[in-house]
Design a protein around this motif. Structure first.
Motif, PDB file in Angstrom:
ATOM      1  N   ARG A 244     -43.334 -20.415  57.194  1.00 20.65           N
ATOM      2  CA  ARG A 244     -44.258 -20.136  55.613  1.00 20.65           C
ATOM      3  C   ARG A 244     -43.851 -19.129  54.935  1.00 20.65           C
ATOM      4  NH1 ARG A 244     -46.455 -14.830  56.341  1.00 20.65           N
ATOM      5  NH2 ARG A 244     -49.389 -14.610  56.687  1.00 20.65           N
ATOM      6  N   ARG A 245     -42.626 -18.941  54.588  1.00 20.27           N
ATOM      7  CA  ARG A 245     -42.592 -18.588  53.181  1.00 20.27           C
ATOM      8  C   ARG A 245     -42.254 -19.934  52.392  1.00 20.27           C
ATOM      9  NH1 ARG A 245     -40.263 -13.031  53.050  1.00 20.27           N
ATOM     10  NH2 ARG A 245     -40.501 -12.539  54.919  1.00 20.27           N
ATOM     11  N   LYS A 246     -42.034 -21.627  53.137  1.00 25.01           N
ATOM     12  CA  LYS A 246     -41.549 -22.412  52.368  1.00 25.01           C
ATOM     13  C   LYS A 246     -42.496 -23.551  51.517  1.00 25.01           C
ATOM     14  CE  LYS A 246     -38.104 -25.219  53.449  1.00 25.01           C
ATOM     15  NZ  LYS A 246     -37.428 -25.719  54.537  1.00 25.01           N
ATOM     16  N   GLY A 247     -43.974 -22.436  51.720  1.00 24.57           N
ATOM     17  CA  GLY A 247     -45.462 -22.843  51.913  1.00 24.57           C
ATOM     18  C   GLY A 247     -46.655 -23.168  52.034  1.00 24.57           C
ATOM     19  N   SER A 248     -46.113 -22.894  53.585  1.00 27.08           N
ATOM     20  CA  SER A 248     -47.975 -23.072  54.336  1.00 27.08           C
ATOM     21  C   SER A 248     -48.964 -21.731  54.147  1.00 27.08           C
ATOM     22  CB  SER A 248     -47.279 -23.045  55.950  1.00 27.08           C
ATOM     23  OG  SER A 248     -46.521 -22.047  56.053  1.00 27.08           O
ATOM     24  N   ILE A 249     -47.785 -20.918  53.774  1.00 29.00           N
ATOM     25  CA  ILE A 249     -48.438 -19.583  53.495  1.00 29.00           C
ATOM     26  C   ILE A 249     -49.886 -19.133  52.224  1.00 29.00           C
ATOM     27  CG2 ILE A 249     -46.546 -18.332  51.884  1.00 29.00           C
ATOM     28  CD1 ILE A 249     -47.060 -15.407  52.906  1.00 29.00           C
ATOM     29  N   LEU A 250     -48.854 -20.474  51.017  1.00 30.79           N
ATOM     30  CA  LEU A 250     -49.789 -20.462  49.682  1.00 30.79           C
ATOM     31  C   LEU A 250     -50.888 -22.229  49.892  1.00 30.79           C
ATOM     32  CD1 LEU A 250     -47.248 -19.900  47.539  1.00 30.79           C
ATOM     33  CD2 LEU A 250     -48.910 -18.831  47.844  1.00 30.79           C
ATOM     34  N   ASP A 251     -51.097 -22.717  51.305  1.00 27.77           N
ATOM     35  CA  ASP A 251     -51.730 -23.308  51.433  1.00 27.77           C
ATOM     36  C   ASP A 251     -53.278 -22.952  50.990  1.00 27.77           C
ATOM     37  OD1 ASP A 251     -50.155 -25.506  52.689  1.00 27.77           O
ATOM     38  OD2 ASP A 251     -51.372 -24.918  54.516  1.00 27.77           O
ATOM     39  N   VAL A 293     -50.952  -6.181  45.275  1.00 27.80           N
ATOM     40  CA  VAL A 293     -52.406  -7.542  45.445  1.00 27.80           C
ATOM     41  C   VAL A 293     -52.403  -8.586  46.438  1.00 27.80           C
ATOM     42  CG1 VAL A 293     -54.078  -8.312  44.900  1.00 27.80           C
ATOM     43  CG2 VAL A 293     -53.160  -5.992  43.769  1.00 27.80           C
ATOM     44  N   LEU A 294     -50.951  -9.476  46.211  1.00 28.22           N
ATOM     45  CA  LEU A 294     -50.765 -10.834  46.574  1.00 28.22           C
ATOM     46  C   LEU A 294     -50.186 -10.576  48.121  1.00 28.22           C
ATOM     47  CD1 LEU A 294     -48.983 -12.607  43.713  1.00 28.22           C
ATOM     48  CD2 LEU A 294     -51.456 -13.184  45.097  1.00 28.22           C
ATOM     49  N   GLY A 295     -49.254  -9.326  48.163  1.00 28.11           N
ATOM     50  CA  GLY A 295     -49.137  -9.107  49.725  1.00 28.11           C
ATOM     51  C   GLY A 295     -50.454  -8.666  50.620  1.00 28.11           C
ATOM     52  N   PHE A 296     -50.530  -8.239  49.696  1.00 29.71           N
ATOM     53  CA  PHE A 296     -52.029  -7.975  50.678  1.00 29.71           C
ATOM     54  C   PHE A 296     -53.012  -9.041  51.225  1.00 29.71           C
ATOM     55  CE2 PHE A 296     -52.173  -3.435  49.503  1.00 29.71           C
ATOM     56  CZ  PHE A 296     -51.436  -2.580  50.950  1.00 29.71           C
ATOM     57  N   TRP A 297     -53.086  -9.902  49.840  1.00 24.64           N
ATOM     58  CA  TRP A 297     -54.483 -10.870  50.163  1.00 24.64           C
ATOM     59  C   TRP A 297     -53.571 -12.193  51.151  1.00 24.64           C
ATOM     60  CZ3 TRP A 297     -54.898 -13.844  44.766  1.00 24.64           C
ATOM     61  CH2 TRP A 297     -56.259 -15.098  45.193  1.00 24.64           C
ATOM     62  N   SER A 298     -51.940 -12.529  51.140  1.00 27.07           N
ATOM     63  CA  SER A 298     -51.507 -13.196  51.401  1.00 27.07           C
ATOM     64  C   SER A 298     -50.845 -13.275  53.531  1.00 27.07           C
ATOM     65  CB  SER A 298     -50.136 -14.217  51.239  1.00 27.07           C
ATOM     66  OG  SER A 298     -49.066 -12.910  51.084  1.00 27.07           O
ATOM     67  N   ASP A 299     -51.797 -11.163  53.328  1.00 27.42           N
ATOM     68  CA  ASP A 299     -51.157 -10.490  54.360  1.00 27.42           C
ATOM     69  C   ASP A 299     -49.646 -10.753  55.258  1.00 27.42           C
ATOM     70  OD1 ASP A 299     -52.211 -10.872  58.317  1.00 27.42           O
ATOM     71  OD2 ASP A 299     -51.648  -9.329  57.091  1.00 27.42           O
ATOM     72  N   SER A 300     -48.977 -10.699  53.631  1.00 29.39           N
ATOM     73  CA  SER A 300     -47.354 -10.715  54.446  1.00 29.39           C
ATOM     74  C   SER A 300     -47.369  -9.269  54.136  1.00 29.39           C
ATOM     75  CB  SER A 300     -46.579 -10.921  52.648  1.00 29.39           C
ATOM     76  OG  SER A 300     -46.758 -12.362  52.667  1.00 29.39           O
ATOM     77  N   THR A 301     -47.902  -8.636  53.775  1.00 27.33           N
ATOM     78  CA  THR A 301     -47.550  -6.477  54.262  1.00 27.33           C
ATOM     79  C   THR A 301     -48.869  -5.924  54.254  1.00 27.33           C
ATOM     80  OG1 THR A 301     -46.806  -5.290  54.456  1.00 27.33           O
ATOM     81  CG2 THR A 301     -47.309  -5.904  52.049  1.00 27.33           C
ATOM     82  N   ARG A 302     -49.856  -5.444  54.862  1.00 31.47           N
ATOM     83  CA  ARG A 302     -50.600  -3.942  54.901  1.00 31.47           C
ATOM     84  C   ARG A 302     -50.339  -2.782  54.432  1.00 31.47           C
ATOM     85  NH1 ARG A 302     -53.083  -6.450  61.000  1.00 31.47           N
ATOM     86  NH2 ARG A 302     -53.421  -8.526  60.336  1.00 31.47           N
ATOM     87  N   VAL A 303     -49.053  -2.286  54.431  1.00 28.94           N
ATOM     88  CA  VAL A 303     -48.884  -1.210  53.526  1.00 28.94           C
ATOM     89  C   VAL A 303     -47.475  -1.991  52.302  1.00 28.94           C
ATOM     90  CG1 VAL A 303     -47.138  -0.711  55.385  1.00 28.94           C
ATOM     91  CG2 VAL A 303     -48.474   1.479  54.254  1.00 28.94           C
ATOM     92  N   SER A 304     -47.767  -0.687  51.931  1.00 33.98           N
ATOM     93  CA  SER A 304     -47.393  -0.866  50.155  1.00 33.98           C
ATOM     94  C   SER A 304     -46.903   0.195  49.410  1.00 33.98           C
ATOM     95  CB  SER A 304     -47.473  -1.608  49.268  1.00 33.98           C
ATOM     96  OG  SER A 304     -46.463  -2.066  48.659  1.00 33.98           O
ATOM     97  N   THR A 305     -46.134   0.873  49.015  1.00 38.05           N
ATOM     98  CA  THR A 305     -46.092   1.990  48.375  1.00 38.05           C
ATOM     99  C   THR A 305     -45.707   1.365  46.416  1.00 38.05           C
ATOM    100  OG1 THR A 305     -43.726   2.915  48.596  1.00 38.05           O
ATOM    101  CG2 THR A 305     -45.920   3.421  49.811  1.00 38.05           C
ATOM    102  N   PHE A 306     -45.946   2.718  45.506  1.00 35.65           N
ATOM    103  CA  PHE A 306     -45.461   2.111  44.364  1.00 35.65           C
ATOM    104  C   PHE A 306     -45.155   2.988  43.884  1.00 35.65           C
ATOM    105  CE2 PHE A 306     -45.877   1.098  39.896  1.00 35.65           C
ATOM    106  CZ  PHE A 306     -45.646   0.706  39.572  1.00 35.65           C
ATOM    107  N   LEU A 307     -44.349   3.897  42.943  1.00 35.81           N
ATOM    108  CA  LEU A 307     -43.448   4.432  41.988  1.00 35.81           C
ATOM    109  C   LEU A 307     -43.734   4.566  40.605  1.00 35.81           C
ATOM    110  CD1 LEU A 307     -42.757   6.264  45.131  1.00 35.81           C
ATOM    111  CD2 LEU A 307     -40.763   7.063  43.486  1.00 35.81           C
ATOM    112  N   PHE A 308     -44.251   4.542  39.604  1.00 33.65           N
ATOM    113  CA  PHE A 308     -44.804   4.702  37.955  1.00 33.65           C
ATOM    114  C   PHE A 308     -43.495   5.362  37.666  1.00 33.65           C
ATOM    115  CE2 PHE A 308     -49.539   4.035  38.879  1.00 33.65           C
ATOM    116  CZ  PHE A 308     -50.237   3.369  38.212  1.00 33.65           C
TER     117      PHE A 308
END
Length: 458
Positions: A244-251, A293-308
């Protein structure tokens, strides 16, 4: 036929297989998964320029919130929330570390950290992490601070973390955008394919396993077969994820094009040979937000945090007009106009980056709606006024409609000292974690949906 960007997950034998989008796939009746992102701002905000005028849908954005005008109908501004567990000590660290736990940290100057609980995002990751290649994604732009802050007698490590997998285990954040990109879309540090061996562990030990079967009872053989089946199921998932990481995730051609553009931006981020510092802080932050955003869009993850940034961050914001110093310095404004104005502008910059992320998500189709519609994006700080280190009436904004469970475009004003954890409890439940309570919650926060709107000031 409409192109569907949402992934479908096939489950069986303990394996979750996320499929790429297919144009002819009839899945319009399927419900898109919810996602949760949490963005944390250090050092609080200018308290005199934060709160909107008016309540409910008839509200006007404040000076700091003005950059959110394009997504005003997609947000909730939540007033009078606080984390009661953070009032036990002075300074920044008591406010940031329990922002997503709703607990009280233990005082220490060493590495024996204790936040008092597991964070909101990690509880969700524990529940849903088996459905995606990455259980969660934690990002920042600053390395953890490791010194002892003698002003308050605490290790500054507390100021670098909001995600806790256990009360004593902060989750490490990725600050290198290339490494974060590779985690999402590549296998191995080189980014050129699968780095791990393709050989099956079971194949390697099958001879010994066959010999063992002849020496044990029928009941133990059954246990062994069940164990080997479980190992095989894990191997199949690893093999699938590698492919999936090698390409199919980006179909999805649109997703593939966006990922390639982001990959180029990341490489340009290190544009000066030998210089590992970001050329542009705004671009540095937006790359990280686009990774989420891409992590959510590709369903690679559904939860994420970010520290400014870490609490007590002294990052220099002189790239903003009218600002000539560091964030922490301006947060201790002492009521002086020459500090309050830059403090306000730094807050507005943070909101502009948040607004950028929401607009990106709003533009991405996700089934019959948008990625933003099927997400919840929280931004806030554990401090309201940096000058007073105040944990009361925190600056909190929630974006997205949570799969239709949140009615946005409103300013909601709650009773003073309403637990922030009431909001966290509502987010947990919307992500599928059935909790009775969380932290110091007294019940799910009312008003997020229209059906429980009655009785609020907003």
């Amino acid at each position: 036929m409409k192109t569907l960007t949402r992934r479908t997950v096939l489950r069986g034998a303990g394996v979750a297989l996320a499929l790429p989008a297919f144009e002819a796939l009839a899945q319009t009746s399927a419900k898109s998964p919810n996602r949760l992102a949490v963005l944390y701002m250090p050092n609080g905000v200018n308290p005199f320029a934060w709160t909107p005028k008016g309540t409910g849908s008839q509200f006007e954005l404040s000076e700091i919130l003005a950059p959110l005008a394009p997504v005003k109908d997609d947000i909730l501004v939540l007033t009078e929330l606080m984390n009661h567990g953070s009032i036990t000590g002075d300074g920044h660290y008591y406010k940031i570390a329990p922002f997503l736990t709703g607990t009280t940290i233990s005082k220490t100057t060493g590495a024996n950290l204790n936040a008092g609980g597991v964070s909101l995002d990690q509880l969700i990751a524990q529940k849903l992490g088996n459905l995606t290649p990455l259980p969660s994604l934690e990002l920042s732009v600053d390395p953890p601070t490791t010194y002892v802050d003698t002003n308050v007698g605490l290790t500054a490590l507390y100021g670098s973390h909001i995600s806790w997998s256990t009360p004593t285990t902060p989750v490490s954040r990725e600050i290198n955008p290339q490494a974060a990109f590779d985690r999402l879309f590549r296998q191995g540090q080189s980014g050129k394919g699968v780095s791990a061996s393709d050989a099956s562990v079971l194949d390697a030990v099958m001879d010994d396993a066959s010999g063992l079967k002849k020496k044990i009872s029928a009941a133990d053989r059954l246990k062994l077969e069940e164990y080997l089946d479980a190992v095989r199921a894990v191997e199949k998932r690893i093999a699938f994820d590698a492919k999936r990481r090698k390409g199919s995730i980006l179909d999805d051609p649109i997703l593939r094009a966006e990922s390639e553009k982001l990959d180029k931006r990341i490489k340009d981020w290190y544009a000066v040979p030998g210089d590992k510092r970001p050329l542009d802080h705004t671009e540095q932050v937006r790359i990280m937000l686009d990774l989420m955003v891409l992590g959510f869009w590709s369903d690679s993850t559904r939860v994420s945090t970010f520290l400014f940034g870490n609490e007590v961050s002294g990052r220099n914001f002189s790239f903003l007009p009218g600002v000539n110093g560091g964030h922490h310095e301006y947060s201790h404004h002492e009521g002086k106009a020459d500090k309050l104005d830059p403090y306000k502008k730094i807050g507005a910059w943070h909101m502009a980056q948040y607004g950028y992320m929401l607009q990106r998500m709003k533009a991405i189709k996700d089934g019959e709606s948008t990625l933003l519609d099927n997400s919840m994006v929280l931004i806030g700080s554990g401090i309201k006024d940096g000058n007073a280190h105040s944990p009361y009436n925190l600056p909190i904004v929630l974006g997205g409609r949570g799969g239709g469970s949140i009615s946005t475009g409103r300013h909601l004003v709650y009773s003073k000292e309403t637990p922030l954890c009431n909001l966290h409890l509502g987010l947990l439940r919307r992500m599928g974690v059935q909790a009775e309570r969380f932290g110091d919650s007294t019940g799910e926060l009312k008003g997020l949906s229209e059906r429980d709107f009655a009785g609020l000031t907003g």
